[in-house]
Design an enzyme around this catalytic site. Sequence first.
Site, mmCIF file in Angstrom:
data_model
loop_
_atom_site.group_PDB
_atom_site.id
_atom_site.type_symbol
_atom_site.label_atom_id
_atom_site.label_comp_id
_atom_site.label_asym_id
_atom_site.label_seq_id
_atom_site.Cartn_x
_atom_site.Cartn_y
_atom_site.Cartn_z
ATOM 1 N N ILE A 43 8.195 25.745 10.075
ATOM 2 C CA ILE A 43 7.988 26.820 11.062
ATOM 3 C C ILE A 43 8.828 28.029 10.704
ATOM 4 C CG2 ILE A 43 9.796 26.147 12.697
ATOM 5 C CD1 ILE A 43 7.613 26.556 14.929
ATOM 6 N N LEU A 60 3.176 23.762 13.789
ATOM 7 C CA LEU A 60 2.329 22.560 13.850
ATOM 8 C C LEU A 60 1.508 22.503 15.131
ATOM 9 C CD1 LEU A 60 4.837 19.920 12.423
ATOM 10 C CD2 LEU A 60 2.867 20.918 11.250
ATOM 11 N N GLY A 81 8.636 19.185 12.950
ATOM 12 C CA GLY A 81 8.860 19.013 14.380
ATOM 13 C C GLY A 81 10.331 19.139 14.694
ATOM 14 N N SER A 119 12.461 7.907 14.023
ATOM 15 C CA SER A 119 13.911 8.035 14.166
ATOM 16 C C SER A 119 14.483 6.776 14.790
ATOM 17 C CB SER A 119 14.228 9.231 15.070
ATOM 18 O OG SER A 119 15.576 9.197 15.503
ATOM 19 N N ASN A 120 15.732 6.516 14.487
ATOM 20 C CA ASN A 120 16.433 5.424 15.171
ATOM 21 C C ASN A 120 16.491 5.681 16.681
ATOM 22 O OD1 ASN A 120 19.362 6.302 16.061
ATOM 23 N ND2 ASN A 120 18.950 7.368 14.152
ATOM 24 N N TYR A 144 13.483 13.075 23.158
ATOM 25 C CA TYR A 144 13.197 13.182 21.729
ATOM 26 C C TYR A 144 12.715 11.834 21.193
ATOM 27 C CZ TYR A 144 14.318 12.974 16.764
ATOM 28 O OH TYR A 144 14.269 12.746 15.415
ATOM 29 N N LYS A 148 9.073 10.380 19.441
ATOM 30 C CA LYS A 148 8.943 9.613 18.198
ATOM 31 C C LYS A 148 8.122 8.347 18.441
ATOM 32 C CE LYS A 148 10.770 12.433 15.367
ATOM 33 N NZ LYS A 148 9.872 13.048 14.364
ATOM 34 N N SER A 173 21.127 8.174 9.945
ATOM 35 C CA SER A 173 21.812 9.469 9.859
ATOM 36 C C SER A 173 21.879 9.863 8.397
ATOM 37 C CB SER A 173 23.226 9.355 10.435
ATOM 38 O OG SER A 173 23.195 8.844 11.751
ATOM 39 N N SER A 174 21.020 10.776 8.002
ATOM 40 C CA SER A 174 20.972 11.135 6.596
ATOM 41 C C SER A 174 21.633 12.485 6.385
ATOM 42 C CB SER A 174 19.526 11.138 6.091
ATOM 43 O OG SER A 174 19.497 11.089 4.682
#
Lengths: 273, 273, 273, 273, 273, 273
Positions: A43, A60, A81, A119-120, A144, A148, A173-174
């Site tokens: 975006i 999107l 997103g 996501s976790n 959130y 997901k 967590s990346s």
Amino acid sequence: MSQQPLSQKPFGRLLLTGAAGNLGRQLRASLASWAGVVRLTDIVDVGDAASGEETSIVDLADRSAVMKLVDGVDAIVHLGGISVDAPFDDLLEANIRGTYNLYEAARKHGVKRVVFASSNHAIGFHPVTEVLDKDASQRPDSLYGVTKCFGESLSRYYFDRFGMETVCLRIGSSFEEPKNPRMLVTYLSYRDFIELVRCSLFTNRVGHVVVYGASDNPIKWWDNTKAGFLGFRPRDSSAQFADRFPVTAPTAELPDPEQRFQGGPFVLGEPMQ
Amino acid sequence: MSQQPLSQKPFGRLLLTGAAGNLGRQLRASLASWAGVVRLTDIVDVGDAASGEETSIVDLADRSAVMKLVDGVDAIVHLGGISVDAPFDDLLEANIRGTYNLYEAARKHGVKRVVFASSNHAIGFHPVTEVLDKDASQRPDSLYGVTKCFGESLSRYYFDRFGMETVCLRIGSSFEEPKNPRMLVTYLSYRDFIELVRCSLFTNRVGHVVVYGASDNPIKWWDNTKAGFLGFRPRDSSAQFADRFPVTAPTAELPDPEQRFQGGPFVLGEPMQ
Amino acid sequence: MSQQPLSQKPFGRLLLTGAAGNLGRQLRASLASWAGVVRLTDIVDVGDAASGEETSIVDLADRSAVMKLVDGVDAIVHLGGISVDAPFDDLLEANIRGTYNLYEAARKHGVKRVVFASSNHAIGFHPVTEVLDKDASQRPDSLYGVTKCFGESLSRYYFDRFGMETVCLRIGSSFEEPKNPRMLVTYLSYRDFIELVRCSLFTNRVGHVVVYGASDNPIKWWDNTKAGFLGFRPRDSSAQFADRFPVTAPTAELPDPEQRFQGGPFVLGEPMQ
Amino acid sequence: MSQQPLSQKPFGRLLLTGAAGNLGRQLRASLASWAGVVRLTDIVDVGDAASGEETSIVDLADRSAVMKLVDGVDAIVHLGGISVDAPFDDLLEANIRGTYNLYEAARKHGVKRVVFASSNHAIGFHPVTEVLDKDASQRPDSLYGVTKCFGESLSRYYFDRFGMETVCLRIGSSFEEPKNPRMLVTYLSYRDFIELVRCSLFTNRVGHVVVYGASDNPIKWWDNTKAGFLGFRPRDSSAQFADRFPVTAPTAELPDPEQRFQGGPFVLGEPMQ
Amino acid sequence: MSQQPLSQKPFGRLLLTGAAGNLGRQLRASLASWAGVVRLTDIVDVGDAASGEETSIVDLADRSAVMKLVDGVDAIVHLGGISVDAPFDDLLEANIRGTYNLYEAARKHGVKRVVFASSNHAIGFHPVTEVLDKDASQRPDSLYGVTKCFGESLSRYYFDRFGMETVCLRIGSSFEEPKNPRMLVTYLSYRDFIELVRCSLFTNRVGHVVVYGASDNPIKWWDNTKAGFLGFRPRDSSAQFADRFPVTAPTAELPDPEQRFQGGPFVLGEPMQ
Amino acid sequence: MSQQPLSQKPFGRLLLTGAAGNLGRQLRASLASWAGVVRLTDIVDVGDAASGEETSIVDLADRSAVMKLVDGVDAIVHLGGISVDAPFDDLLEANIRGTYNLYEAARKHGVKRVVFASSNHAIGFHPVTEVLDKDASQRPDSLYGVTKCFGESLSRYYFDRFGMETVCLRIGSSFEEPKNPRMLVTYLSYRDFIELVRCSLFTNRVGHVVVYGASDNPIKWWDNTKAGFLGFRPRDSSAQFADRFPVTAPTAELPDPEQRFQGGPFVLGEPMQ
């Protein structure tokens, strides 16, 4: 958005959404080695297109723009997103309407594989004293996380109904490095993240599957045994960062639910207005 | 018992029961590095107190003595009691009344974490052809094992009712070296034992959990995957000792049940009078 | 205690402990039709012996008295001990030492079947929003419940080791009528209680099994499907008593845990001193 | 067939059926180190007998020949029979009548352990997007696979009824090297195959168990955790061969079922006439 | 065998094998109301053909005869073969070769549904203290039971590979009345048997499923909940026959395994020569 | 919308959304007996307000209108939104934004219980040859079903985070009578529907639970055993309507997936534009 000629790499053209984000930027170089053309979108501006890249700015939630975006791609890595908690109306546009737009466009264009950044936080209300596998029930820890879960349900439908395959990555967590003790558990190194996407794209058949995105960290909340057919084996570990967070006796200093549930601070959030 | 001043180590004061026993002696040095003060106790003399140590001789069946023993401690490693089969009246005093006294004292003093030395003999009547995880049903192989089941049930109650957390260690065979073929399976090196206690003390939240205490031996009867949130990873293996026990064809030389059940010779015992 | 001659009824001699209690009194007449001789015992007087009855006053904590009590019996219905919460030292004598004495005497006398009155309080810390089967983990709601867990573990040992079979009855609330809304769920009519004991005594093989004791009440917390080999089918229901407890909207008027867990008020108790 | 004198090796005499086949030849040398005498047999010539070897040509469908074959052996490694799809009448003789003959002879001669070469084709109709453990239901992908299911059922009977133990090896693809992309998943190196047989022979008690035969390959369809009591740990991996099969985008070029099910091309076979 | 014209009943033509047997005779009249033509066959004479019936004597081991037998039928109720223990060579012809012949003929003729009379002896080595559902593992109690396991495996293959649906009926004891105490558990009234076949034939989709054939008897070893999509609800019960078998205290008078396992006396059989 | 005074009925004020729909109209009379005031709302006119009723026309996508709607209610029966497949944008407003608005308003007003009309279409892609319980994974059969999954996920979040309880009713087909053969399976009589809502409202604690809404029909795809704590027991059955749908042999006349999956014709829909 000018279209690039296809090459002899395994994929003709791959679409990456959320290309300007943290993980999108990590993945960009690898995608170039897997696909003749990499179509990058976000975006916001994703920067200059290198050779073999196509770039665009797309919201999107804009259905017709998404329809064009998907034209001609073989597979999609959908990182786009909103990836933090946010007011519901924003999440609804980006993560619900946006994800629907992407899947429906993919169906119409005959795309057969999507790698979806779940996501976790889709399972963040499970206690930290449980180890989850891919069949663990959804327990989102935030609105959130609820969006997901929506993406996971939607993609399940597109697989059961239309045979479009999706790997749902419940990413921990990346980041470059763990930033707090919780991330010693949830840490996913960039290298392992890229490997996870590679496995998700290249495994011949994946059906619709959930896989957790964590490196080979000492403490494990997630068990990927049942997703062993993806061939994902993390090579990194948070162990090297352990000494940055002084060892302490068990404590209730942080607000209690933040320590009891896998979602960490997310479980204390409230719907934003 | 004179009280030591607290230091800046993660724990202020740790209590170790059964400090004069085999495993208690192994653990003593490590505890000193985790706690400002280590309070050591046993029903027999535990030797001279080093700096930072408090020592005492306490019969766990003595309620008021136990009440004093627990005063001021942050967490307890409970190795005390009888760790072999014995007449029921003895087991009842040491392992049933004694464990109750300890938990009730801990509750009154607000202790939040106990590491409880349960035993593989709490599940020793499972066949050797099964692999157990933490949810395996209790199948004690002796009255001794029954008292360990009692400790597991009691600690479950103290967690559900009062939030006092316990890690139940179903310890295999923790000795310098395996002494017979069965111990090639159940061997827990001292180093791995200490690591298991460390994980059990320092993991932020543990709830009430069962974990098996075995090194990374070639043959596995126990699967700790579901306790992965403790972060315990054994580093030793009985493989180095394998050549001490000559390989044989399967045999029924030993009394049969001794070979069929995980408890080994315990399953042939009878209540002592 | 004078011994009666045996008759041609299915059992020669049945022993009933706790014969003076509420449920013991209900069972007395039925036992007479199943056994030539019914040996009745309690820690208090059980009343005059009818024809075919033997009566005695025995403290189960008295090992030699129990040894004599068990002499000559074919099977035991063990309702004795303390059936409410109590100070631990009392529970320990009656429910732990007493139950051990009974099983060890039974082993020495070759008794092959025990029907053991466990209790729903062995699992009372499971939420009221779960339905449990016989494999549900023990979650006692009180020290009383912990001692019932002990009885279940002990009897498991005597079965695995010596082949002595036990049916553990996790009895709900067996009274003339439900006394409060919780008992609409846990109600076990006297008739159904007697039928449950009958099935437990006469089924050819029972191994070691847990079965829940509740009538066919509208609301069900417990599922006996896996114990279907006992043939127990309740015929009564608490539905007839429902109108005694006015319907209300969900409320938190009672202390919260009392409403959240199956153990009801037990979950708010504390160890008695 | 002349009989050899027994030696001091762990086994006195081991019987290997299918000794002339691919895997039989791999195993021959190892068997010699485990048994004083190795009896080798096949429906075709197995070559000259080395010292400590006994050789014979036997059709397993010949009952009296099989009866003699089994005389004097301590344990059997049963690789014999047809190991590819074939007309039913042939499979019936070799794999059904032949396996029955072997087990019945083993029973009469008191053999206590059989290592049975079952096959991944006993479960080949499970999707490639599932990970199976030993309790996965049988879903054969061919008549060949059906006969392997028969062997598993038959050996279960001989264990339950007569206590004769069997390890059913659901062997993947055991060749020098993987020959196609599917074998990157199913590859079992010869070294790991031999180790698997070694564990199956020497583990003291095995009961009746299923174990999958695959090396430590990157992609895993099978999970041997529940068979951990065998101590089998593969040391090889197909990873070294991965670059022989160029990476491609997911494709439907092969017939669709061949890609969807674990049995690969077997799932497209039809009963041969 | 002359062919009858088809009528307007739900099925055009149904084939019944084993028509001369006990259950075949029970079913004959009902089949006539479901199909325009009922083709009846057995290895012995099935009696005169009524209107709408076709009769023949066929050995199921005769492949070409079976091929003709199946020509023109819509569905098959396969009760044929040997239904007691017998020498393996006989079982092999009737139950293994015969069942293969039937399925292969059915495939070639496009038959879409088979109701296969499996047996409780396919699972007879499960203890009488377990309740089994359709996913219970096969544990045959006899060679006869092993051949029933073969039929279940074979039909699984024909469903997975060719879409031919099978309902495997694990029939208990279907006689006029229970003949011994075990049959109070395994009793399947003729009326309930017919209803079970009716559900198996008429349910729109059945896939490949196992269902237990027992009436609504007081004691239950089998749980059909997971096969609820078949709509089978027994209406009879062995309760009415209970008083024929005097109630006894648990006893070991019968040979022990006969009482411990569901297969009853079958578990004491040995392979016949 | 004028507010009514509260009465002495169990609930002070109940809110019913979707009051003008088929099921809303069925429920209206019953609600009046449970609550002093029944607030009825729909996106269309719900008809005249009877005594004790409050009526309004509200678009659930209108956040501020919903906020007012929820003011003062004790519990909510949420039947509102779109209950058939529809274009995604419509579903998004009614079922996603609308349901969010309702839950967020309920949270702000302290509402503690919601009965949410989910649908069998949340699991409609499970095969008709499976029996599902409350833990079955979501497999929506349509975009409509996906939005019901969203409601289930969202309500799970509101329970885990804020303690607001929800019963998710996966309603089958609730009409006057079954309209086709599929509805013989999915039929929920109006009387049973009302009873299901009653149980969902009055059970003291429900947590977050899924329950299937079907009468006691002969064929069962759904098993409510694990939701037994709700006390729901259907009294009606589709059996009385069975003769309206002539019995046929299994047929593939309908499009194949429509017969293979529980969702019936929904599984053939495509996203509407």
